[in-house]
Design a protein around this motif. Sequence first.
Motif, PDB file in Angstrom:
ATOM      1  N   ALA A   1       0.801  -1.221   0.000  1.00  0.00           N
ATOM      2  CA  ALA A   1       0.000   0.000   0.000  1.00  0.00           C
ATOM      3  C   ALA A   1       0.837   1.275   0.000  1.00  0.00           C
ATOM      4  O   ALA A   1       0.292   2.378  -0.128  1.00  0.00           O
ATOM      5  N   CYS A   2       2.148   1.161   0.116  1.00  0.00           N
ATOM      6  CA  CYS A   2       2.997   2.348   0.238  1.00  0.00           C
ATOM      7  C   CYS A   2       2.879   3.341  -0.923  1.00  0.00           C
ATOM      8  O   CYS A   2       2.947   4.553  -0.684  1.00  0.00           O
ATOM      9  N   PRO A   3       2.721   2.916  -2.191  1.00  0.00           N
ATOM     10  CA  PRO A   3       2.598   3.915  -3.263  1.00  0.00           C
ATOM     11  C   PRO A   3       1.464   4.910  -3.062  1.00  0.00           C
ATOM     12  O   PRO A   3       1.573   6.059  -3.497  1.00  0.00           O
ATOM     13  N   ARG A   4       0.397   4.510  -2.397  1.00  0.00           N
ATOM     14  CA  ARG A   4      -0.689   5.450  -2.090  1.00  0.00           C
ATOM     15  C   ARG A   4      -0.507   6.065  -0.710  1.00  0.00           C
ATOM     16  O   ARG A   4      -0.740   7.252  -0.506  1.00  0.00           O
ATOM     17  N   ALA A   5      -0.055   5.259   0.238  1.00  0.00           N
ATOM     18  CA  ALA A   5       0.074   5.726   1.618  1.00  0.00           C
ATOM     19  C   ALA A   5       1.075   6.856   1.764  1.00  0.00           C
ATOM     20  O   ALA A   5       0.920   7.727   2.626  1.00  0.00           O
ATOM     21  N   LEU A   6       2.110   6.888   0.936  1.00  0.00           N
ATOM     22  CA  LEU A   6       3.149   7.910   1.079  1.00  0.00           C
ATOM     23  C   LEU A   6       2.653   9.315   0.739  1.00  0.00           C
ATOM     24  O   LEU A   6       3.283  10.303   1.120  1.00  0.00           O
ATOM     25  N   ILE A   7       1.517   9.422   0.057  1.00  0.00           N
ATOM     26  CA  ILE A   7       1.025  10.731  -0.393  1.00  0.00           C
ATOM     27  C   ILE A   7       0.260  11.457   0.700  1.00  0.00           C
ATOM     28  O   ILE A   7       0.453  12.652   0.933  1.00  0.00           O
ATOM     29  N   SER A   8      -0.631  10.732   1.382  1.00  0.00           N
ATOM     30  CA  SER A   8      -1.473  11.378   2.392  1.00  0.00           C
ATOM     31  C   SER A   8      -2.093  10.322   3.294  1.00  0.00           C
ATOM     32  O   SER A   8      -2.454   9.231   2.828  1.00  0.00           O
ATOM     33  N   ASP A   9      -2.261  10.661   4.574  1.00  0.00           N
ATOM     34  CA  ASP A   9      -2.929   9.754   5.510  1.00  0.00           C
ATOM     35  C   ASP A   9      -4.419   9.630   5.212  1.00  0.00           C
ATOM     36  O   ASP A   9      -5.085   8.725   5.729  1.00  0.00           O
ATOM     37  N   ASP A  10      -4.950  10.539   4.415  1.00  0.00           N
ATOM     38  CA  ASP A  10      -6.388  10.541   4.143  1.00  0.00           C
ATOM     39  C   ASP A  10      -6.808   9.521   3.087  1.00  0.00           C
ATOM     40  O   ASP A  10      -8.012   9.292   2.902  1.00  0.00           O
ATOM     41  N   LEU A  11      -5.846   8.897   2.414  1.00  0.00           N
ATOM     42  CA  LEU A  11      -6.187   8.041   1.278  1.00  0.00           C
ATOM     43  C   LEU A  11      -6.406   6.584   1.657  1.00  0.00           C
ATOM     44  O   LEU A  11      -6.971   5.819   0.868  1.00  0.00           O
ATOM     45  N   LEU A  12      -5.960   6.162   2.848  1.00  0.00           N
ATOM     46  CA  LEU A  12      -6.120   4.790   3.287  1.00  0.00           C
ATOM     47  C   LEU A  12      -6.425   4.758   4.786  1.00  0.00           C
ATOM     48  O   LEU A  12      -6.069   5.678   5.521  1.00  0.00           O
ATOM     49  N   GLN A  13      -7.081   3.680   5.242  1.00  0.00           N
ATOM     50  CA  GLN A  13      -7.388   3.530   6.659  1.00  0.00           C
ATOM     51  C   GLN A  13      -6.100   3.259   7.435  1.00  0.00           C
ATOM     52  O   GLN A  13      -5.471   2.210   7.278  1.00  0.00           O
ATOM     53  N   GLN A  14      -5.736   4.193   8.281  1.00  0.00           N
ATOM     54  CA  GLN A  14      -4.462   4.092   8.986  1.00  0.00           C
ATOM     55  C   GLN A  14      -4.434   2.947   9.994  1.00  0.00           C
ATOM     56  O   GLN A  14      -3.377   2.356  10.235  1.00  0.00           O
ATOM     57  N   ASP A  15      -5.592   2.596  10.581  1.00  0.00           N
ATOM     58  CA  ASP A  15      -5.605   1.508  11.559  1.00  0.00           C
ATOM     59  C   ASP A  15      -5.458   0.142  10.905  1.00  0.00           C
ATOM     60  O   ASP A  15      -5.216  -0.858  11.585  1.00  0.00           O
ATOM     61  N   LYS A  16      -5.581   0.100   9.569  1.00  0.00           N
ATOM     62  CA  LYS A  16      -5.345  -1.146   8.837  1.00  0.00           C
ATOM     63  C   LYS A  16      -3.979  -1.154   8.157  1.00  0.00           C
ATOM     64  O   LYS A  16      -3.438  -2.213   7.873  1.00  0.00           O
ATOM     65  N   LEU A  17      -3.448   0.024   7.923  1.00  0.00           N
ATOM     66  CA  LEU A  17      -2.159   0.132   7.242  1.00  0.00           C
ATOM     67  C   LEU A  17      -1.022  -0.374   8.126  1.00  0.00           C
ATOM     68  O   LEU A  17      -0.136  -1.094   7.682  1.00  0.00           O
ATOM     69  N   LEU A  18      -1.051   0.006   9.391  1.00  0.00           N
ATOM     70  CA  LEU A  18      -0.053  -0.431  10.374  1.00  0.00           C
ATOM     71  C   LEU A  18      -0.790  -1.009  11.576  1.00  0.00           C
ATOM     72  O   LEU A  18      -1.654  -0.344  12.157  1.00  0.00           O
ATOM     73  N   VAL A  19      -0.438  -2.232  11.954  1.00  0.00           N
ATOM     74  CA  VAL A  19      -1.151  -2.942  13.009  1.00  0.00           C
ATOM     75  C   VAL A  19      -0.148  -3.473  14.030  1.00  0.00           C
ATOM     76  O   VAL A  19       0.924  -3.976  13.663  1.00  0.00           O
ATOM     77  N   ASN A  20      -0.497  -3.389  15.306  1.00  0.00           N
ATOM     78  CA  ASN A  20       0.397  -3.818  16.374  1.00  0.00           C
ATOM     79  C   ASN A  20       0.586  -5.335  16.363  1.00  0.00           C
ATOM     80  O   ASN A  20      -0.388  -6.093  16.351  1.00  0.00           O
ATOM     81  N   ILE A  21       1.834  -5.772  16.340  1.00  0.00           N
ATOM     82  CA  ILE A  21       2.119  -7.210  16.271  1.00  0.00           C
ATOM     83  C   ILE A  21       1.710  -7.931  17.551  1.00  0.00           C
ATOM     84  O   ILE A  21       1.040  -8.973  17.507  1.00  0.00           O
TER      85      ILE A  21
END
Length: 410
Positions: free
Chosen positions: A58-78
């Motif tokens: 997801a990084c190609p979209r995530a690097l542009i803005s936090d508004d474009l993807l759900q942040q709680d799904k992008l990075l999740v606590n192991i």
Amino acid sequence: MASDLPVSKKSVLILGGSYGGISIAHYLLKHVIPTLPEKANYQVTLVSISTQILCRPACPRALISDDLLQQDKLLVNIADQFKQYPAGAFHLLRGAAIGLDHASRLVSVKLSDQTESIIPFHALVIATGASTPSPLHGLSNDDESHLRKSWSAFREALPSAKHIVISGGGPTAIETAGELGEYLNGRAGWFSSKLENPKVSITVVTSGSRILPTLRQSLATKAEKFLAQLGVTVIKDKKVVAVEPANAGLEGALSSRAMLTLADGSTLQADLYIPATGTRPNTSFVDAALLIDGRVETNPSTLRVDKAGPRIYAIGDVASYARPAVHGILSAVPVLAANVKRDLLGTGEDRVFKEDVRETQLVPIGQSKGVGAAMGYQLPSFLVWLIKGRDYWLWTTAKLWSGEQWAKES
């Protein structure tokens, strides 16, 4: 230098906290460790540079803005994903492997506090993945806070950039170009083959004769047409041979202007430069005798690292058994786990892995288009968007990270 593992435990040590490492950890805890005699004497230890799992595609979209993807799904606590297992069955260690003594069966780990720990292992799974040239495209050798700082530096420079150059012709380069093109320039009208007078000049430079070499030529051509509608120009057969300053686009110089020299002597100026020319396997801690073409030499049938001794395995981008791809990792997980089980029990038949070499790759081009094929069949743009392009696989990761995907032994 001491081990973090209780001396009474036999460690099944997994290096790497991404798709391969997380999946193998869940599978072993669900279907292998519970079947062992004296199962309480085993502990699965996962070594990860980050406490968070990243959906790296997801990084190609995530690097542009936090508004474009759900942040709680992008990075999740192991750690949260492994609370379901009995106390003592699982241990998370934040750090990076810096040495492997496969003869003595010891791994040296540099911990997050910069101290060093020596960990003995009974079985070892190497799943350290690969690093991207640009710090925008993955965790590489640092944690999620470092990644977010990289994104922040890039975003601060983005509004003033008039010329962006991306080197590389693979999915990461093409997806990044498409996301930036749509975000900055919008898309051409229905009946226009290209976007006239884009606000920002975006150029993709590849040394190859075409982009997306894994896919058939017709799909590569289609991808170029979609990019043109976003104001993206593709230059082929032109390798970038020099960058000035040399660290432009790399750590500490994400917002540096750059002068790129191509193989034919021509030059390109970039307000922002993004190198996306493939990945480098994270094998610096592995003895060179165990490597082939930079990756861990892995038995393509059993996923064992035969040269390293018993009960040592590798999976994912770091391993040589198949071309790097998420679907290839997921199909290998049950095979590797079955062979770990066989080796720990000391009985049974090997399970055999067979790579699916059919054309399979999905490449979103902006937020509504894409090209791709699955199992040899070309997919329409709408399906590429539906499967991957709408959120870059985030719809799939909850079950994967939690282990629900591996609830049944397969």
